[in-house]
Motif scaffolding. Structure first.
Motif, short mmCIF file in Angstrom:
data_model
loop_
_atom_site.label_atom_id
_atom_site.label_comp_id
_atom_site.label_asym_id
_atom_site.label_seq_id
_atom_site.Cartn_x
_atom_site.Cartn_y
_atom_site.Cartn_z
N ARG A 21 0.84 -1.22 0.00
CA ARG A 21 0.00 0.00 0.00
C ARG A 21 0.87 1.26 0.00
O ARG A 21 0.58 2.23 -0.72
N LEU A 22 1.91 1.24 0.80
CA LEU A 22 2.82 2.39 0.83
C LEU A 22 3.51 2.58 -0.52
O LEU A 22 3.71 3.71 -0.97
N LEU A 23 3.87 1.47 -1.15
CA LEU A 23 4.53 1.53 -2.44
C LEU A 23 3.60 2.11 -3.51
O LEU A 23 3.98 3.02 -4.26
N ILE A 24 2.38 1.60 -3.59
CA ILE A 24 1.45 2.09 -4.61
C ILE A 24 1.09 3.54 -4.34
O ILE A 24 1.00 4.36 -5.27
N ALA A 25 0.91 3.91 -3.08
CA ALA A 25 0.60 5.31 -2.74
C ALA A 25 1.73 6.25 -3.14
O ALA A 25 1.50 7.44 -3.37
N ASN A 26 2.94 5.71 -3.25
CA ASN A 26 4.09 6.53 -3.63
C ASN A 26 4.05 6.92 -5.11
O ASN A 26 4.87 7.72 -5.57
N HIS A 27 3.09 6.38 -5.86
CA HIS A 27 2.94 6.67 -7.28
C HIS A 27 1.75 7.59 -7.56
O HIS A 27 1.44 7.85 -8.73
N ILE A 28 1.09 8.07 -6.51
CA ILE A 28 -0.15 8.84 -6.69
C ILE A 28 -0.08 10.12 -5.87
O ILE A 28 0.35 10.12 -4.71
N THR A 29 -0.51 11.22 -6.47
CA THR A 29 -0.62 12.48 -5.75
C THR A 29 -1.91 13.18 -6.15
O THR A 29 -2.49 12.89 -7.20
N THR A 30 -2.36 14.08 -5.31
CA THR A 30 -3.53 14.87 -5.65
C THR A 30 -3.13 16.02 -6.58
O THR A 30 -1.96 16.39 -6.65
N LEU A 31 -4.09 16.53 -7.32
CA LEU A 31 -3.92 17.61 -8.30
C LEU A 31 -3.22 17.09 -9.56
O LEU A 31 -2.72 15.96 -9.60
N SER A 32 -3.19 17.94 -10.57
CA SER A 32 -2.59 17.58 -11.86
C SER A 32 -1.19 18.18 -11.97
O SER A 32 -1.00 19.38 -11.73
N TYR A 33 -0.23 17.35 -12.37
CA TYR A 33 1.15 17.80 -12.55
C TYR A 33 1.65 17.33 -13.91
O TYR A 33 1.42 16.19 -14.31
N GLU A 52 11.24 21.61 -12.29
CA GLU A 52 11.52 20.71 -11.16
C GLU A 52 10.55 20.98 -10.01
O GLU A 52 10.37 22.12 -9.59
N GLN A 53 9.95 19.90 -9.49
CA GLN A 53 8.97 20.02 -8.41
C GLN A 53 9.17 18.89 -7.40
O GLN A 53 9.54 17.78 -7.78
N ARG A 54 8.95 19.20 -6.11
CA ARG A 54 8.88 18.16 -5.08
C ARG A 54 7.41 18.00 -4.71
O ARG A 54 6.78 18.93 -4.23
N ILE A 55 6.88 16.81 -4.94
CA ILE A 55 5.44 16.60 -4.86
C ILE A 55 5.13 15.58 -3.78
O ILE A 55 5.75 14.51 -3.72
N ALA A 56 4.15 15.90 -2.94
CA ALA A 56 3.74 14.99 -1.87
C ALA A 56 2.83 13.91 -2.42
O ALA A 56 1.83 14.20 -3.07
N THR A 57 3.19 12.65 -2.17
CA THR A 57 2.37 11.53 -2.61
C THR A 57 1.38 11.16 -1.51
O THR A 57 1.41 11.70 -0.40
N LEU A 58 0.52 10.19 -1.81
CA LEU A 58 -0.53 9.82 -0.86
C LEU A 58 0.00 9.11 0.39
O LEU A 58 -0.73 8.96 1.36
N ASN A 59 1.26 8.67 0.37
CA ASN A 59 1.83 8.06 1.58
C ASN A 59 2.61 9.07 2.43
O ASN A 59 3.24 8.70 3.41
N GLY A 60 2.56 10.35 2.04
CA GLY A 60 3.24 11.39 2.82
C GLY A 60 4.65 11.68 2.38
O GLY A 60 5.25 12.66 2.82
N LYS A 61 5.22 10.83 1.53
CA LYS A 61 6.56 11.07 1.02
C LYS A 61 6.51 12.12 -0.08
O LYS A 61 5.48 12.35 -0.71
#
Length: 465
Positions: free
Chosen positions: A91-103, A109-118
């Motif tokens: 679950r943590l791994l898959i969440a690391n591939h998803i973020t809210t909003l469109s990018y 260059e952007q640092r984007i928060a994923t659904l696992n908080g990373k």
């Protein structure tokens, strides 16, 4: 007039057509949502199965907006099977591939928060250094990026430190405690004496750490460089610092020394091992460090920066064992509260600097004192003050003492006329680390003009070998 009308009408129609074409360009060409788009792509079938297994299929089927970095089927061969077979870790791994909003990669260059908080680094053409093979595919509820490898979640600096068997980690873990989250705790009453709320035992309990409350190397919100000391270095540095933090017991001395060793090992920004600046300033107290790449035995990239394990550190002791400045206007005790004490705002005519000082005159008491507090190391200090005697034509004496105003630690010193310079008062050796009472004592006479008290600041400069 008719010709002019037709020309204007034609122009308006042309603009309208171009506007419609432009809007069409920016509309998602895909009316399917992200889940449907992924499901329809045969090369993403494995990722789709993991979405279903972890429940993120329902997330991506919602009306919220997301960006998904979807690994192709061949990418999963490079992932540890133990990770894929552990549902919680998956679950943590898959969440690391998803973020809210469109990018999209076009934003730079952007640092984007994923659904696992990373947070992950996204640039044009790559995510965390992984190639984006198909970029910016629009779906009805966001953007799909197809990538060539899975984005394995990195530990942050605190998580990595916690995984090490180092004395540094052992000490920092000892600073853990259980606190109360008042937002989730159940209140069952009020303390009748203090008025503080009383909470139901076992509710709202959260794991906290005194170190992280001061230097939060667990945060994903900023990038840092963190240093872990090899055990032999940790021991030698602790021995070197102990004499400056001697307390009433060996246990207190040990704890205080270790704290003052570890609090200065985090630095703002991410540095490359082979391109370190000459001086690094610690986050906590701006201690000046000089770290050589030759002393770095291991480098670990983490989600919030980089961690170096070192077998040697070099820092400027004078930036760790710092001078202490006591401002005259910030006293916290007086001999007689009925006496008038003035706080003046002054200007140094030589520099134009504005300063404040404390001033007492014609108060009619001998040996009047003002009390201050200062945290002192166990070290000898050179004692100075700045006292600007611009209020009378005669000089007067004052003295500084420690612990008890009746004890003469340092002798009376005459305050000269119109001096804005630091005046040396004498040396004082502090024998116990911690907060000490520091007293400014007026002359032992009641004569007006000869028992004036005046102080800009006291400065204690440690004498370091």
């Amino acid at each position: 007039m008719m010709i002019r009308y037709l020309i204007i009408l034609g122009l308006l129609l042309g603009i309208s057509c171009r506007k419609e074409k432009w809007n069409d360009r920016n509309k998602p060409a895909n009316s399917q949502n992200l889940l449907q788009t992924i499901q329809a792509n045969n090369d993403l079938s494995q990722f789709y199965q993991y979405l279903v297994k972890t429940g993120y299929d329902k997330v991506l089927a919602s009306s919220k907006t997301f960006t998904v970095w979807a690994p192709v089927n061949s990418a999963w061969a490079g992932v540890d099977p133990a990770l894929l077979n552990d549902t919680a870790r998956l679950r943590l791994l898959i969440a690391n591939h998803i973020t809210t909003l469109s990018y999209t990669g076009s934003a730079g260059e952007q640092r984007i928060a994923t659904l696992n908080g990373k947070k992950i680094a996204f640039t044009s053409g790559s995510i965390e250094g992984i190639k984006v093979s198909v970029a910016d595919q629009y779906a009805a509820n966001g953007v799909l990026q197809v990538i060539d490898a899975a984005i394995i979640p990195k530990q942050n600096a605190w998580e990595y430190l916690s995984s090490t068997r180092t004395q540094q980690n052992t000490f920092l873990q000892s600073l853990a405690y259980t606190g109360i989250d008042t937002a989730t705790a159940v209140q069952i009453g009020v303390n009748p004496t203090t008025g503080a709320p009383i909470y139901k035992p076992g509710t709202g309990e959260v794991a906290l750490n005194h170190f992280l409350e001061r230097i939060n190397i667990d945060s994903e919100d900023s990038l840092l460089t963190y240093v872990i000391l090899a055990d032999d270095v940790y021991n030698s540095e602790q021995q070197k610092l102990t004499k400056y933090f001697t307390d009433t017991t060996a246990a207190l001395t040990d704890t205080t020394t270790q704290w003052n060793l570890v609090k200065d090992l985090a630095f703002n920004g991410v540095y490359d091992k082979d391109h370190l600046p000459e001086t690094l300033y610690s986050i906590r107290d701006s201690v000046k460090f000089h770290i050589s790449s030759h002393d770095i035995v291991s480098t670990q990239k983490v989600s919030n920066g980089v961690v170096f394990i070192v077998n040697h550190i070099d820092y400027e002791l004078a930036t760790k064992i710092k001078p202490v400045i006591i401002e005259g206007e910030y006293f916290n005790g007086v001999k007689d509260a009925t006496k008038t004490i003035a706080i003046r705002t002054r200007v140094n005519p030589a520099t134009g600097a504005i300063f404040k000082d404390v001033y007492m005159y014609n108060y009619g008491q001998a040996s009047y004192w003002l009390r201050y507090n200062a945290r002192l190391n166990t070290v000898a200090y050179q004692v100075y003050w700045v006292a600007v005697n611009d209020v009378q034509t005669s000089t007067f004496p004052m003295r500084i003492t420690f612990g008890d105003p009746a004890v003469t630690t340092l002798p009376y010193t005459t305050v000269p006329l119109l001096s804005y310079n630091e005046q040396y008062i004498g040396d004082y050796t502090n024998v116990r680390y911690g907060v000490r009472d520091v007293y400014l004592v007026g002359n032992s006479v009641t004569t007006n003009g000869n028992n004036t008290i005046l102080l800009d600041y006291i400065k204690l400069v440690p004498i370091l070998n």
